[in-house]
Design a protein around this motif. Structure first.
Motif, PDB file in Angstrom:
ATOM      1  N   ALA A  25       0.843  -1.193   0.000  1.00 16.43           N
ATOM      2  CA  ALA A  25       0.000   0.000   0.000  1.00 16.43           C
ATOM      3  C   ALA A  25       0.880   1.246   0.000  1.00 16.43           C
ATOM      4  O   ALA A  25       1.895   1.302   0.688  1.00 16.43           O
ATOM      5  CB  ALA A  25      -0.909  -0.003   1.224  1.00 16.43           C
ATOM      6  N   ARG A  26       0.497   2.232  -0.830  1.00 15.58           N
ATOM      7  CA  ARG A  26       1.212   3.509  -0.890  1.00 15.58           C
ATOM      8  C   ARG A  26       0.212   4.635  -0.765  1.00 15.58           C
ATOM      9  O   ARG A  26      -0.908   4.556  -1.261  1.00 15.58           O
ATOM     10  CB  ARG A  26       1.948   3.661  -2.221  1.00 15.58           C
ATOM     11  N   GLY A  27       0.654   5.695  -0.128  1.00 20.43           N
ATOM     12  CA  GLY A  27      -0.153   6.897  -0.039  1.00 20.43           C
ATOM     13  C   GLY A  27      -0.115   7.638  -1.361  1.00 20.43           C
ATOM     14  O   GLY A  27       0.637   7.292  -2.274  1.00 20.43           O
ATOM     15  N   ALA A  28      -0.892   8.682  -1.472  1.00 20.90           N
ATOM     16  CA  ALA A  28      -0.946   9.469  -2.711  1.00 20.90           C
ATOM     17  C   ALA A  28       0.408  10.056  -3.072  1.00 20.90           C
ATOM     18  O   ALA A  28       0.703  10.274  -4.246  1.00 20.90           O
ATOM     19  CB  ALA A  28      -1.978  10.584  -2.563  1.00 20.90           C
ATOM     20  N   ASP A  29       1.276  10.270  -2.066  1.00 22.82           N
ATOM     21  CA  ASP A  29       2.596  10.840  -2.304  1.00 22.82           C
ATOM     22  C   ASP A  29       3.638   9.798  -2.709  1.00 22.82           C
ATOM     23  O   ASP A  29       4.795  10.130  -2.963  1.00 22.82           O
ATOM     24  CB  ASP A  29       3.080  11.591  -1.071  1.00 22.82           C
ATOM     25  N   GLY A  30       3.247   8.522  -2.783  1.00 18.76           N
ATOM     26  CA  GLY A  30       4.162   7.463  -3.182  1.00 18.76           C
ATOM     27  C   GLY A  30       4.904   6.812  -2.032  1.00 18.76           C
ATOM     28  O   GLY A  30       5.637   5.853  -2.230  1.00 18.76           O
ATOM     29  N   MET A  31       4.724   7.321  -0.830  1.00 16.99           N
ATOM     30  CA  MET A  31       5.398   6.750   0.337  1.00 16.99           C
ATOM     31  C   MET A  31       4.613   5.532   0.847  1.00 16.99           C
ATOM     32  O   MET A  31       3.387   5.479   0.718  1.00 16.99           O
ATOM     33  CB  MET A  31       5.506   7.792   1.457  1.00 16.99           C
ATOM     34  N   PRO A  32       5.322   4.550   1.422  1.00 20.68           N
ATOM     35  CA  PRO A  32       4.626   3.377   1.971  1.00 20.68           C
ATOM     36  C   PRO A  32       3.583   3.803   2.994  1.00 20.68           C
ATOM     37  O   PRO A  32       3.789   4.740   3.766  1.00 20.68           O
ATOM     38  CB  PRO A  32       5.745   2.580   2.643  1.00 20.68           C
ATOM     39  N   ALA A  33       2.451   3.116   2.971  1.00 17.06           N
ATOM     40  CA  ALA A  33       1.354   3.430   3.885  1.00 17.06           C
ATOM     41  C   ALA A  33       0.943   2.173   4.629  1.00 17.06           C
ATOM     42  O   ALA A  33       1.020   1.072   4.092  1.00 17.06           O
ATOM     43  CB  ALA A  33       0.167   3.994   3.102  1.00 17.06           C
ATOM     44  N   GLY A  34       0.495   2.336   5.833  1.00 13.35           N
ATOM     45  CA  GLY A  34       0.017   1.215   6.649  1.00 13.35           C
ATOM     46  C   GLY A  34      -1.434   0.935   6.333  1.00 13.35           C
ATOM     47  O   GLY A  34      -1.950   1.424   5.331  1.00 13.35           O
ATOM     48  N   PRO A  35      -2.050   0.149   7.120  1.00 12.33           N
ATOM     49  CA  PRO A  35      -1.581  -0.367   8.398  1.00 12.33           C
ATOM     50  C   PRO A  35      -0.656  -1.566   8.203  1.00 12.33           C
ATOM     51  O   PRO A  35      -0.636  -2.185   7.144  1.00 12.33           O
ATOM     52  CB  PRO A  35      -2.869  -0.780   9.090  1.00 12.33           C
ATOM     53  N   PHE A  36       0.096  -1.868   9.255  1.00 12.72           N
ATOM     54  CA  PHE A  36       1.010  -2.995   9.226  1.00 12.72           C
ATOM     55  C   PHE A  36       0.645  -3.927  10.369  1.00 12.72           C
ATOM     56  O   PHE A  36       0.325  -3.485  11.458  1.00 12.72           O
ATOM     57  CB  PHE A  36       2.454  -2.514   9.381  1.00 12.72           C
ATOM     58  N   GLY A  37       0.667  -5.222  10.103  1.00  7.92           N
ATOM     59  CA  GLY A  37       0.366  -6.197  11.144  1.00  7.92           C
ATOM     60  C   GLY A  37      -0.547  -7.287  10.636  1.00  7.92           C
ATOM     61  O   GLY A  37      -0.887  -7.345   9.450  1.00  7.92           O
ATOM     62  N   LYS A  38      -0.945  -8.154  11.546  1.00  9.43           N
ATOM     63  CA  LYS A  38      -1.809  -9.280  11.202  1.00  9.43           C
ATOM     64  C   LYS A  38      -3.270  -8.851  11.214  1.00  9.43           C
ATOM     65  O   LYS A  38      -3.677  -8.002  12.004  1.00  9.43           O
ATOM     66  CB  LYS A  38      -1.619 -10.418  12.204  1.00  9.43           C
ATOM     67  N   VAL A  39      -4.037  -9.493  10.349  1.00  6.00           N
ATOM     68  CA  VAL A  39      -5.475  -9.225  10.242  1.00  6.00           C
ATOM     69  C   VAL A  39      -6.205 -10.379  10.885  1.00  6.00           C
ATOM     70  O   VAL A  39      -6.024 -11.503  10.437  1.00  6.00           O
ATOM     71  CB  VAL A  39      -5.907  -9.106   8.771  1.00  6.00           C
ATOM     72  N   PRO A  40      -7.157 -10.131  11.731  1.00  4.90           N
ATOM     73  CA  PRO A  40      -6.918  -9.437  12.981  1.00  4.90           C
ATOM     74  C   PRO A  40      -5.835 -10.155  13.771  1.00  4.90           C
ATOM     75  O   PRO A  40      -5.443 -11.212  13.337  1.00  4.90           O
ATOM     76  CB  PRO A  40      -8.271  -9.480  13.659  1.00  4.90           C
ATOM     77  N   PRO A  41      -5.315  -9.795  14.798  1.00  6.67           N
ATOM     78  CA  PRO A  41      -5.805  -8.826  15.778  1.00  6.67           C
ATOM     79  C   PRO A  41      -5.225  -7.430  15.618  1.00  6.67           C
ATOM     80  O   PRO A  41      -5.769  -6.472  16.168  1.00  6.67           O
ATOM     81  CB  PRO A  41      -5.348  -9.427  17.101  1.00  6.67           C
ATOM     82  N   ASP A  42      -4.100  -7.274  14.878  1.00  4.58           N
ATOM     83  CA  ASP A  42      -3.439  -5.975  14.814  1.00  4.58           C
ATOM     84  C   ASP A  42      -4.135  -4.990  13.876  1.00  4.58           C
ATOM     85  O   ASP A  42      -4.084  -3.783  14.103  1.00  4.58           O
ATOM     86  CB  ASP A  42      -1.985  -6.130  14.342  1.00  4.58           C
ATOM     87  N   VAL A  43      -4.730  -5.491  12.812  1.00  7.56           N
ATOM     88  CA  VAL A  43      -5.347  -4.651  11.781  1.00  7.56           C
ATOM     89  C   VAL A  43      -6.772  -5.133  11.548  1.00  7.56           C
ATOM     90  O   VAL A  43      -7.012  -6.337  11.436  1.00  7.56           O
ATOM     91  CB  VAL A  43      -4.536  -4.752  10.462  1.00  7.56           C
ATOM     92  N   SER A  44      -7.705  -4.198  11.464  1.00  8.17           N
ATOM     93  CA  SER A  44      -9.099  -4.579  11.213  1.00  8.17           C
ATOM     94  C   SER A  44      -9.259  -5.054   9.767  1.00  8.17           C
ATOM     95  O   SER A  44      -8.465  -4.714   8.885  1.00  8.17           O
ATOM     96  CB  SER A  44     -10.027  -3.388  11.462  1.00  8.17           C
ATOM     97  N   VAL A  45     -10.307  -5.812   9.529  1.00  7.01           N
ATOM     98  CA  VAL A  45     -10.590  -6.293   8.175  1.00  7.01           C
ATOM     99  C   VAL A  45     -10.846  -5.109   7.247  1.00  7.01           C
ATOM    100  O   VAL A  45     -10.392  -5.102   6.099  1.00  7.01           O
ATOM    101  CB  VAL A  45     -11.794  -7.260   8.190  1.00  7.01           C
TER     102      VAL A  45
END
Length: 96
Positions: A45-65
């Motif tokens: 995933a990248r933001g509009a500016d081209g920089m890496p974007a999160g979220p980072f982690g496992k789905v779930p528990p670290d990141v919501s679906v």
């Protein structure tokens, strides 16, 4: 219909070309074409500016679906942006 016009109709925009994290040098091309094939690698995933974007982690528990779904959408747009940079025009992509 042109691919970029359809993306705009859907309210989607391609991010800027990939900007690596400071101190990271990619040893690969984000996209490369050979003959009538294009290959992509190393996208996230990248933001509009081209920089890496999160979220980072496992789905779930670290990141919501929901957050993971949005990250997958942003990754797909990053792949399309790399293909556009390599091919010059997304309409060069053809279905088999």
């Amino acid at each position: 219909m042109r691919i970029e016009a359809r993306l705009a109709e859907l309210g989607l925009t391609l991010p800027e070309p990939a900007q690596p994290v400071p101190g990271f040098a990619a040893s690969f091309d984000w996209a490369r074409s050979r003959g009538n094939r294009a290959y992509v690698a190393g996208h996230g995933a990248r933001g509009a500016d081209g920089m890496p974007a999160g979220p980072f982690g496992k789905v779930p528990p670290d990141v919501s679906v929901e957050a993971a779904t949005e990250a997958a959408r942003q990754t797909a747009l990053a792949i399309l942006a790399s293909l556009k940079q390599e091919l010059g025009d997304l309409d060069r992509i053809a279905a088999w």
